[in-house]
Structure formats: structure tokens, C-alpha cells
Write a protein that holds these residues in place. Structure first.
Motif, PDB file in Angstrom:
ATOM      1  N   ASN A 194      -6.283  19.235   7.396  1.00 32.27           N
ATOM      2  CA  ASN A 194      -6.823  18.181   8.217  1.00 32.27           C
ATOM      3  C   ASN A 194      -6.683  16.696   7.386  1.00 32.27           C
ATOM      4  O   ASN A 194      -6.863  15.498   7.918  1.00 32.27           O
ATOM      5  N   TYR A 195      -6.214  16.815   6.105  1.00 32.17           N
ATOM      6  CA  TYR A 195      -5.780  15.463   5.443  1.00 32.17           C
ATOM      7  C   TYR A 195      -4.922  15.873   4.070  1.00 32.17           C
ATOM      8  O   TYR A 195      -4.859  16.859   3.602  1.00 32.17           O
ATOM      9  N   PHE A 196      -3.974  14.857   4.127  1.00 28.97           N
ATOM     10  CA  PHE A 196      -3.071  15.010   3.103  1.00 28.97           C
ATOM     11  C   PHE A 196      -2.874  13.701   2.425  1.00 28.97           C
ATOM     12  O   PHE A 196      -2.538  12.750   3.305  1.00 28.97           O
ATOM     13  N   LYS A 197      -2.945  13.385   1.062  1.00 30.00           N
ATOM     14  CA  LYS A 197      -2.525  12.091   0.522  1.00 30.00           C
ATOM     15  C   LYS A 197      -1.985  12.250  -0.789  1.00 30.00           C
ATOM     16  O   LYS A 197      -2.388  13.202  -1.726  1.00 30.00           O
ATOM     17  N   GLY A 203       4.994   4.182  -7.113  1.00 25.07           N
ATOM     18  CA  GLY A 203       5.775   4.653  -5.556  1.00 25.07           C
ATOM     19  C   GLY A 203       4.680   4.537  -4.849  1.00 25.07           C
ATOM     20  O   GLY A 203       3.585   4.164  -4.875  1.00 25.07           O
ATOM     21  N   ALA A 204       5.128   4.390  -3.333  1.00 31.00           N
ATOM     22  CA  ALA A 204       4.370   4.378  -2.414  1.00 31.00           C
ATOM     23  C   ALA A 204       3.434   5.470  -1.837  1.00 31.00           C
ATOM     24  O   ALA A 204       3.970   6.716  -2.050  1.00 31.00           O
ATOM     25  N   ALA A 205       2.296   5.397  -1.644  1.00 29.16           N
ATOM     26  CA  ALA A 205       1.481   6.554  -1.162  1.00 29.16           C
ATOM     27  C   ALA A 205       1.865   7.142   0.024  1.00 29.16           C
ATOM     28  O   ALA A 205       2.139   6.341   0.947  1.00 29.16           O
ATOM     29  N   ILE A 206       1.780   8.346   0.192  1.00 27.67           N
ATOM     30  CA  ILE A 206       1.756   8.967   1.279  1.00 27.67           C
ATOM     31  C   ILE A 206       0.503   9.622   2.123  1.00 27.67           C
ATOM     32  O   ILE A 206      -0.051  10.416   1.387  1.00 27.67           O
ATOM     33  N   GLU A 207      -0.065   9.241   3.166  1.00 31.42           N
ATOM     34  CA  GLU A 207      -1.178   9.545   3.712  1.00 31.42           C
ATOM     35  C   GLU A 207      -0.838   9.951   5.098  1.00 31.42           C
ATOM     36  O   GLU A 207      -0.297   9.438   5.954  1.00 31.42           O
ATOM     37  N   ILE A 208      -1.312  11.285   5.366  1.00 39.65           N
ATOM     38  CA  ILE A 208      -1.237  12.104   6.717  1.00 39.65           C
ATOM     39  C   ILE A 208      -2.286  12.701   7.073  1.00 39.65           C
ATOM     40  O   ILE A 208      -3.035  13.275   6.473  1.00 39.65           O
ATOM     41  N   VAL A 209      -2.602  12.525   8.537  1.00 35.60           N
ATOM     42  CA  VAL A 209      -3.861  13.117   9.207  1.00 35.60           C
ATOM     43  C   VAL A 209      -3.448  13.842  10.475  1.00 35.60           C
ATOM     44  O   VAL A 209      -2.123  13.494  10.808  1.00 35.60           O
ATOM     45  N   PRO A 210      -4.283  14.614  11.149  1.00 34.52           N
ATOM     46  CA  PRO A 210      -3.728  14.925  12.326  1.00 34.52           C
ATOM     47  C   PRO A 210      -3.590  13.728  13.365  1.00 34.52           C
ATOM     48  O   PRO A 210      -4.261  12.938  13.364  1.00 34.52           O
ATOM     49  N   ASP A 211      -2.416  14.239  14.353  1.00 31.66           N
ATOM     50  CA  ASP A 211      -2.214  13.195  15.230  1.00 31.66           C
ATOM     51  C   ASP A 211      -3.034  13.657  16.802  1.00 31.66           C
ATOM     52  O   ASP A 211      -2.534  14.455  17.346  1.00 31.66           O
ATOM     53  N   ASP A 212      -4.192  13.220  16.950  1.00 33.41           N
ATOM     54  CA  ASP A 212      -4.941  13.729  17.939  1.00 33.41           C
ATOM     55  C   ASP A 212      -4.438  12.949  19.189  1.00 33.41           C
ATOM     56  O   ASP A 212      -4.647  13.427  20.476  1.00 33.41           O
ATOM     57  N   VAL A 225       2.419  17.053  15.302  1.00 33.06           N
ATOM     58  CA  VAL A 225       1.002  17.573  15.157  1.00 33.06           C
ATOM     59  C   VAL A 225       0.371  16.519  14.154  1.00 33.06           C
ATOM     60  O   VAL A 225      -0.878  16.555  14.184  1.00 33.06           O
ATOM     61  N   TRP A 226       1.227  15.795  13.214  1.00 34.17           N
ATOM     62  CA  TRP A 226       0.434  14.880  12.171  1.00 34.17           C
ATOM     63  C   TRP A 226       1.057  13.584  12.483  1.00 34.17           C
ATOM     64  O   TRP A 226       2.086  13.259  12.991  1.00 34.17           O
ATOM     65  N   LYS A 227       0.411  12.442  11.772  1.00 30.58           N
ATOM     66  CA  LYS A 227       0.826  11.295  11.832  1.00 30.58           C
ATOM     67  C   LYS A 227       0.694  10.361  10.501  1.00 30.58           C
ATOM     68  O   LYS A 227      -0.276  10.920   9.630  1.00 30.58           O
ATOM     69  N   LEU A 279      -2.728  14.150  -5.948  1.00 25.67           N
ATOM     70  CA  LEU A 279      -2.906  14.842  -4.525  1.00 25.67           C
ATOM     71  C   LEU A 279      -4.176  15.223  -4.130  1.00 25.67           C
ATOM     72  O   LEU A 279      -5.204  15.809  -4.810  1.00 25.67           O
ATOM     73  N   ILE A 280      -4.366  14.858  -2.857  1.00 24.72           N
ATOM     74  CA  ILE A 280      -5.670  15.204  -2.310  1.00 24.72           C
ATOM     75  C   ILE A 280      -5.307  15.765  -0.758  1.00 24.72           C
ATOM     76  O   ILE A 280      -4.592  15.298   0.022  1.00 24.72           O
ATOM     77  N   ALA A 281      -5.767  17.150  -0.521  1.00 23.36           N
ATOM     78  CA  ALA A 281      -5.567  17.756   0.580  1.00 23.36           C
ATOM     79  C   ALA A 281      -6.739  18.754   0.843  1.00 23.36           C
ATOM     80  O   ALA A 281      -7.825  18.959   0.089  1.00 23.36           O
ATOM     81  N   GLY A 282      -7.129  18.672   2.182  1.00 26.58           N
ATOM     82  CA  GLY A 282      -8.165  19.370   2.537  1.00 26.58           C
ATOM     83  C   GLY A 282      -8.030  20.300   3.987  1.00 26.58           C
ATOM     84  O   GLY A 282      -6.946  19.671   4.761  1.00 26.58           O
ATOM     85  N   ASP A 283      -8.766  21.296   4.118  1.00 28.49           N
ATOM     86  CA  ASP A 283      -8.596  21.965   5.673  1.00 28.49           C
ATOM     87  C   ASP A 283      -9.826  21.864   6.226  1.00 28.49           C
ATOM     88  O   ASP A 283      -9.854  22.835   7.257  1.00 28.49           O
TER      89      ASP A 283
END
Length: 473
Positions: A194-197, A203-212, A225-227, A279-283
């Protein structure tokens, strides 16, 4: 020889054979009875060499030519005798403590050996001791591995016998600190992400979250599924197939390779001050916050958890996704709009604007709607229209714009007028401008932003198909 004589001889032979058979049967029955009455002697049960109450153990000490390892128990918790805590593997720790609380022998090799040298116990290289809270000590000497490999020779305190203990128990007495360390990392479940950064130095950061909002008809990402909410100014749908290798790599970050420093005074030698990547990631249940440093060698990379002092290594192959570019993960459709949400479309190019209308009326046959398609007021067949529409919404960005904003006047414009709206956060018109960039590319402008490029050939083919549709071809 007369017939009577021959018959007599044959009878004698048959009688002899019968006696042999009867004797054999009797012998076999006797053997069967003997076998049925016999019982296989069971293996003797393991002999309890020593039993200790864990609560009475103050210290465990393992000494070998490689050094001395001391574990202390305070308030029911075990740790290494060090000025700072060391994270230990609870399973390995439990096995070692069990060696002292209930040590069993597989067999007694010799109750009173005259010479301990054949067992590697004359001058044992390894000893394992339990120091109790009352100051008494239980010291075991570990000898050689038996030639069969079934176990290790051991001598217990105040006991002249030489025992054979299980090979697994012998290996526990041979533990080093590396064997007892906890090597597990927080395990994030990719299927529940549910979260990825991912941030990279320079370089540019990539941040991804669920696409509700996915699947909402007017969304630009009806199947996503994600944006991706960073680094682009507007969220972009993530391509699931391209994101999968990253998720697979994330699942592999569950076990560290080696702890290289428990409490380093300086993180700079490891490339962690500052970190090369983060890296930050969570479920929803587990959160992994990993700092990634420089390469230790061709195969390993220095890393640490953000909330821990220890520095460890991870396989470089499992961290290859750190170099992933944002553009490699997104859906690259310029403007993906569900046809059911569209009322009309305007395409402006070369000083001319063509209007595409979708006229819908209730259908008694289907109970839904029947659509008629018109280009500049002229009705066109459904099949060629839908084929053209796919080419229009199938326009795809091909690169990032690395020059900054483009201020040129658009050469081509497409505008989608939606059937409903505006609802909360919904736009009535979706407009895309194609601005001159160079001889091969247009800059794609949406909402005043020109972050992507598309080839002139792609846009030109879309215009050619529209012209052919208008001519009824």
C-alpha cells in the motif's frame, strides 16, 4: 528289468522325495515360530546427561580457537555480553539454550576411557559452559566429529564417560556470533503493498500508492492498480507488468547476508552518510525502511535499517531495481479515456478542426443505448470509427522531456468532452496539446505541463487515419 521291479523302484524314489518335503516344511514352520516369538531389541533411549533450569542460568560461554562468545540473561532475556544490544535469532538461541537445559547422549562410547586423545578430548578445542546464578559452573568439552558423522564426542563435568551427542547438538555448541544473529528483515507482502517510495541520491524519487480511482470510466488508468504520485506533477498510472520485477525484488529483501558492524561510529565508510538510496515500503502490517549504501564488492552492498544501528550487506543482484527510472514503470498513454464516457471529440491540426460526435439513443432491442458516430456531421460506420478511436487513445509517450517547459504554440490539439460532470475532482474536458520540440518529437502538454515527448510520426498517423475516416474510407 521287469515292470514290477520298475514300479517298486519308482515308489521308493517318490517316498524319499516326500520325506524330504515333509522335513523341509517342518523346518520352515519351526523357523516361523521362532521368528514370531523373537522381538527386535529397540534402540536404547537417549541418555539424559544433564538437566538445568533456564531461569537459574546467568551466562553461557562458548570458547573455541576463533574466540570467546558470552551470552548473559537479564530479566528473562538473552543477549550478547556487549556494550550495545545485538539482535539474535530466537530459533537459534532457543536451540543453544536447550543444549544446556536438557542435554542428551545418543550413546555411551566408553564409560571409563584410558585415553581421551582418540576422541579429540585430551585437549579439547571447544568448551561450552553454563554459569548458574549461584556461581556454580557446568562445563562440557566437545571433541571430534565421529567418523560416521552421526554425532560429536562429548565429556560432561565430573563424569569419566565419553558420550556421543547428536551432530545437530554438537553444531550448536560450535556456534559463533554470526550463527546466532537474527538475519531477518521486515517482510513486506507485495500482494498487499500500500506504499512504495524509492529515493536516489542525485535522481528523482519514485512514490507509488494504490489507485483507488481505477476503473472509473473517465480515469486515465482504468486498469491500473497503483498510481505514481512522484516525480511527475500529475499522478500517473503504473504498469503492473513493468512494476512486477520491482515487487519480486522487494519480496526477496527478507534476509540479510552478513552483519559487518553492530554499532559503527561512522557510517561514511559504508556509503550511508548520506545513503546512496532509500527505500520505504509497507503493506499495512509491516514497514521496511532500508538505507542503501555503496558496494562492498562485486556481489554485496552495504545497507542498514533506518531505525537500527547495525550495518549489514545484501546481494547486489537483489537491489538492481534501485536504478529503475520512473518512466520505465508508468502507463504511457497520453490520454486514455473510456469511449462510454465521451460525448464528442475535437481534433485541431493545420488550421482545421474536425468534430467527432457520438450520438446515443435508447435501444429497445438491447435495453441500453445505440450509438451513432459522426465526423464533421457525416455519419460513419461503427467498425472503422472504433478502430480510429483506438489509434487516438492509443497514442503513447516515448520519452521524458529533459529540457524543461516548452512554450511553443501547439501544432495539434485533441479535446475529449465528457458526457457527465463535473463531479468532485472531475474535469468536463480533457485537452492534450502537441507542441513543437524538434524535428522528430512533439512535447505533450496536459494542464500546462510538458513532461513527456511523443514522435511526430505517431501523431501524424493518427491524423491520417482521421482524414481517411472523414472520407468514408
Amino acid at each position: 528289468m521287469s515292470g514290477a521291479t520298475r514300479r517298486g523302484r519308482n515308489l521308493l524314489i517318490l517316498g524319499g522325495i516326500l520325506l524330504v518335503l515333509l522335513g523341509s516344511c517342518a523346518y520352515l514352520q519351526f523357523q516361523a515360530r521362532q521368528g514370531a516369538g523373537a522381538k527386535t531389541a529397540p534402540d536404547p533411549p537417549p541418555r539424559l546427561i544433564s538437566r538445568l533450569d533456564e531461569a537459574r542460568i546467568a551466562r553461557l560461554v562458548l570458547e573455541s580457537p576463533q574466540g570467546k562468545l558470552t551470552l548473559v540473561q537479564r530479566d528473562g532475556a538473552w543477549n550478547v555480553d556487549a556494550p550495545y544490544p545485538v539482535k539474535l535469532d530466537p530459533v537459534a538461541l532457543y536451540g543453544l539454550v536447550a543444549n544446556f537445559t536438557a542435554l542428551r547422549a545418543r550413546e555411551v562410547i566408553d564409560p571409563r576411557p584410558g585415553d581421551l586423545a582418540p576422541y579429540g578430548l585430551a585437549r579439547p578445542a571447544l568448551t561450552a559452559s553454563a554459569v548458574l546464578t549461584d556461581g556454580t559452573e557446568r562445563r562440557y568439552a566437545l571433541g571430534d566429529l565421529a567418523p560416521s558423522g552421526a554425532g560429536y564426542y562429548l565429556k560432561a563435568p565430573a563424569d569419566p564417560a565419553v558420550y556421543l551427542i547428536a551432530a545437530s547438538d554438537g553444531r550448536k555448541f560450535r556456534y559463533s556470533l554470526a550463527d546466532l544473529r537474527d538475519r531477518e528483515l521486515p517482510a513486506v507482502a507485495p500482494e498487499r503493498l500500500n506504499y512504495f517510495k524509492l529515493s536516489r541520491s542525485g535522481g528523482a524519487a519514485i512514490e507509488i500508492v494504490p489507485d483507488d480511482s481505477a476503473g472509473g470510466g473517465r480515469s486515465d488508468s482504468p486498469l491500473s492498480v497503483w498510481k505514481m504520485v512522484q516525480p511527475y506533477r500529475e499522478p500517473k498510472p503504473v504498469n503492473s507488468d513493468r512494476f512486477k520485477p520491482v515487487l519480486d525484488a522487494l519480496a526477496g529483501l527478507s534476509t540479510l547476508t552478513e552483519v559487518v558492524a553492530d554499532h559503527p561510529a561512522d557510517l561514511a565508510p559504508y556509503g550511508l552518510a548520506p545513503a546512496r538510496a532509500e527505500l520505504i515500503a509497507g503493506d499495512g502490517q509491516t514497514r521496511l525502511h532500508l538505507l542503501i549504501g555503496k558496494e562492498r564488492d562485486a556481489e554485496q552492498v552495504y545497507c542498514k535499517l533506518a531505525d537500527e544501528a547495525r550495518v549489514f550487506t545484501l546481494p547486489q543482484a537483489g537491489l538492481a531495481f534501485v536504478e529503475t527510472k520512473p518512466f520505465a514503470l508508468i502507463e504511457r498513454f497520453v490520454c486514455l479515456v473510456n469511449i462510454d464516457a465521451v460525448e464528442r471529440i475535437e481534433v485541431a491540426a493545420a488550421g482545421r478542426t474536425r468534430t467527432i460526435a457520438i450520438v446515443r439513443k435508447p435501444s429497445a432491442a438491447t435495453g441500453g443505448e445505440a450509438a451513432t458516430f459522426r465526423v464533421d456531421g457525416k455519419t460513419v460506420a461503427a467498425a472503422p470509427f472504433r478502430k480510429y478511436y483506438q489509434s487516438l487513445i492509443g497514442l503513447m509517450a516515448e520519452a521524458e522531456n529533459d529540457r524543461g517547459p516548452v512554450r511553443e504554440a501547439p501544432e495539434v490539439r485533441t479535446s475529449f468532452f465528457l458526457r457527465q460532470g463535473p463531479q468532485e475532482g472531475e474535469r468536463r474536458v480533457l485537452t492534450v496539446n502537441y507542441l513543437p520540440y524538434n524535428a522528430d518529437f512533439y512535447a505533450v502538454e496536459r494542464d500546462g505541463r510538458t513532461e513527456f515527448l511523443i514522435s511526430r510520426e505517431q501523431v501524424g498517423e493518427m491524423l491520417r487515419r482521421l482524414a481517411a475516416l472523414a472520407r468514408g474510407r
